[in-house]
Design an enzyme around this catalytic site. Structure first.
Site, PDB file in Angstrom:
ATOM      1  N   GLY A 218       0.819  -1.207   0.000  1.00 31.57           N
ATOM      2  CA  GLY A 218       0.000   0.000   0.000  1.00 31.57           C
ATOM      3  C   GLY A 218       0.855   1.260   0.000  1.00 31.57           C
ATOM      4  O   GLY A 218       1.981   1.275  -0.517  1.00 31.57           O
ATOM      5  N   SER A 219       0.331   2.285   0.611  1.00 35.61           N
ATOM      6  CA  SER A 219       0.995   3.595   0.528  1.00 35.61           C
ATOM      7  C   SER A 219       2.304   3.684   1.297  1.00 35.61           C
ATOM      8  O   SER A 219       3.034   4.659   1.136  1.00 35.61           O
ATOM      9  CB  SER A 219       0.039   4.690   1.011  1.00 35.61           C
ATOM     10  OG  SER A 219      -1.041   4.838   0.105  1.00 35.61           O
ATOM     11  N   THR A 220       2.620   2.676   2.130  1.00 38.82           N
ATOM     12  CA  THR A 220       3.947   2.703   2.771  1.00 38.82           C
ATOM     13  C   THR A 220       5.047   2.627   1.716  1.00 38.82           C
ATOM     14  O   THR A 220       6.160   3.112   1.946  1.00 38.82           O
ATOM     15  CB  THR A 220       4.112   1.542   3.772  1.00 38.82           C
ATOM     16  OG1 THR A 220       3.931   0.298   3.090  1.00 38.82           O
ATOM     17  CG2 THR A 220       3.109   1.652   4.909  1.00 38.82           C
ATOM     18  N   PHE A 221       4.724   2.047   0.541  1.00 35.66           N
ATOM     19  CA  PHE A 221       5.729   1.928  -0.519  1.00 35.66           C
ATOM     20  C   PHE A 221       6.042   3.280  -1.154  1.00 35.66           C
ATOM     21  O   PHE A 221       7.057   3.418  -1.842  1.00 35.66           O
ATOM     22  CB  PHE A 221       5.260   0.943  -1.592  1.00 35.66           C
ATOM     23  CG  PHE A 221       6.351   0.515  -2.538  1.00 35.66           C
ATOM     24  CD1 PHE A 221       7.263  -0.454  -2.171  1.00 35.66           C
ATOM     25  CD2 PHE A 221       6.479   1.105  -3.785  1.00 35.66           C
ATOM     26  CE1 PHE A 221       8.286  -0.843  -3.030  1.00 35.66           C
ATOM     27  CE2 PHE A 221       7.498   0.727  -4.654  1.00 35.66           C
ATOM     28  CZ  PHE A 221       8.410  -0.250  -4.271  1.00 35.66           C
ATOM     29  N   LYS A 222       5.212   4.280  -0.925  1.00 30.63           N
ATOM     30  CA  LYS A 222       5.472   5.605  -1.485  1.00 30.63           C
ATOM     31  C   LYS A 222       6.788   6.184  -0.965  1.00 30.63           C
ATOM     32  O   LYS A 222       7.388   7.048  -1.616  1.00 30.63           O
ATOM     33  CB  LYS A 222       4.309   6.547  -1.173  1.00 30.63           C
ATOM     34  CG  LYS A 222       3.043   6.183  -1.954  1.00 30.63           C
ATOM     35  CD  LYS A 222       1.831   6.976  -1.484  1.00 30.63           C
ATOM     36  CE  LYS A 222       0.578   6.556  -2.265  1.00 30.63           C
ATOM     37  NZ  LYS A 222      -0.647   7.170  -1.739  1.00 30.63           N
TER      38      LYS A 222
END
Length: 490
Positions: A218-222
């Site tokens: 999810g957005s942790t990969f941003k």
């Protein structure tokens, strides 16, 4: 000698020679194989004839041994707070062998390791029974307790590291199991073993979700996408506007990439894009950089490689073969890239450690029965996925997320905390409850002593309330607080 007798003598001589050859083959060539054969009952009896060495946390054993009756195996393994520590210890069973630390360090724990030869010799001379050595872990008992209690009845995992050394401080996975219930060889142990099998328990409590389960990040990969943008010179000023239209269509598609709610994402700076978790900004960044540069950055953080802690963690994945839309979606953690909680903790730790990634490990040392150190683990640098300059820019961005973005529930008074939330789609057309993520670090007086990753795979929370900031961040906060308190008391 007549001819028939001579033939008989030669034949008998050949038989004796064959017997001697076979005897020597068995005694020397096959000796180790036969000695360690799973069907060699005498070896198993000897293995369980004395108490097993212990696995140590904070100077205290979290394992033990107890005498058993009605069997030729004299001792069996016991565990303190077994379900809490199972992802660390694994199990040692009279009937089902062992796994994880119990298996990997079996030689030390049983006293059969070649490095304990001197101890065995002294015991033999003095008439003492053979003793096992101890495994000293890097785990922090208070942090593990905070992680396990924080997960509670949720399905998920927590991994916490010391960014400065790579020491694993907490490794929790729920639902869990008690290794004590399968340590013996009775019908009761057999019943417990069968109940734990995935076919009988769909929640698979023996699965180590912190090391052996990968999830869409999810957005942790941003954070990784932002690192790729900085490392490749796409942007240098984290407060400058980006070239990011909103709405933005996925490449080779008529489909717009949506943002969550009415948030200011048009041409948002990297800082603001991470603060609000703008899909459009990071999706376009991934497309601008291309799949090769995105994969290269992910691999610098450890993707596509297994990690031995010494328990092996599965490789997190950033696929090599993706089309442009897939790469753009992967840049926001929502396509075919997948990560373990340990991997995401490694990312947070490397950023907190000014760009230096340390190899995770959970065995600090191996100790002989006479308390001499047999082996000491030294911290090992794995690489530098980002420069010190860019790591500090990423820290600024992650600290903004916690100060005034989606991660405010991880704030700790008087402590600088950086983090990133994530809510990853789950199931076909997002039909199942999403995964809730949070990665973070906290800074003390001597750098950052802790980085944490939390994933919630399933819970009783209503779908509309599932978010990384609501479910995962408070758990990460409690783990960080536990480590900071421990550091303060040293």
């Amino acid at each position: 000698m007549n001819k028939p007798l001579r033939r008989i003598a030669i034949f008998c001589g050949l038989l004796v020679f064959a017997l001697l050859l076979r005897d020597n083959w068995i005694q020397y060539v096959q000796a180790d194989e036969l000695k360690n054969h799973e069907k060699n009952r005498r070896v198993l009896i000897a293995r369980y004839s004395q108490p097993r060495g212990n696995i140590i946390v904070d100077g205290q054993p979290i394992t033990g041994s107890v005498e058993t009756n009605g069997t030729d195996f004299k001792y069996k393994r016991t565990y303190k707070n077994g379900p809490m520590w199972a992802p660390v210890t694994g199990y040692a069973s009279q009937a089902y062998d062992a796994n994880q630390i119990e298996k990997l360090e079996d030689g030390i724990l049983t006293g059969n390791d070649d490095r304990l030869f001197f101890n065995r010799t002294i015991d033999m001379i003095t008439g003492k029974k053979q003793k096992g050595g101890d495994v000293i872990t890097t785990l922090n008992g208070k942090a593990q307790e905070a992680a396990f209690k924080g997960l509670g009845d949720k399905k998920g995992a927590v991994a916490a590291l010391d960014p400065r050394t790579g020491k694993i401080l907490a490794l929790a996975s729920t639902p869990s199991y008690d290794p004590s219930t399968i340590a013996g060889g009775s019908s009761k142990d057999e019943k417990a073993w069968n109940a734990l099998k995935p076919k009988n328990d769909k929640d698979d409590p023996m699965l180590n979700r912190a090391l052996r389960q990968t999830y869409p990040p999810g957005s942790t990969f941003k954070v990784v996408t932002a690192a790729a943008a900085l490392e490749n010179g796409k942007y240098t000023d984290i407060d400058a506007p980006t070239n990011s239209p909103d709405p933005w269509k996925l490449p080779l598609s008529t489909q717009d990439l949506p943002n969550e709610g009415n948030i200011p994402c048009k041409n948002a700076s990297l800082r603001q894009a991470l603060r609000y978790s703008c899909n459009t900004v990071f999706g376009k960044l991934g497309d601008d950089l291309g799949k090769d540069k995105m994969r290269e950055q992910a691999e610098k953080f450890g993707f596509n490689k297994t990690v031995d802690t010494p328990v092996r963690a599965y490789a997190s994945v950033y696929p090599k073969d993706m089309d442009r839309p897939g790469n753009a979606m992967s840049a926001i953690g929502q396509f075919d890239n997948r990560a373990t909680p340990l991997q995401m903790a490694m990312i947070a730790a490397a950023i907190a450690n000014d760009g230096k990634m340390m190899k995770p490990y959970m065995v600090d040392s191996l100790r002989a029965p006479n308390l001499n150190t047999v082996e000491q683990t030294d911290p090992e640098e794995m690489g530098r996925p980002v420069s010190q300059e860019n790591a500090r820019k990423l820290q600024d961005m992650m600290e903004t997320v916690v100060k005034e973005g989606t991660g405010t529930s991880a704030q700790i008074p008087g402590v600088t905390v950086g983090g990133k939330t994530g809510t990853a789609q789950h199931g076909v057309a997002n039909s199942k409850n999403p995964y809730a993520w949070f990665i973070s670090y906290a800074k003390g007086n001597d750098g950052s002593p802790v980085a944490v990753a939390v994933v919630i795979e399933g819970s009783n929370t209503l779908r509309g309330d599932i978010a990384g900031g609501k479910l995962a961040a408070p758990i990460a906060k409690s783990v960080m607080q536990a480590v900071l308190e421990t550091e303060g008391n040293k």
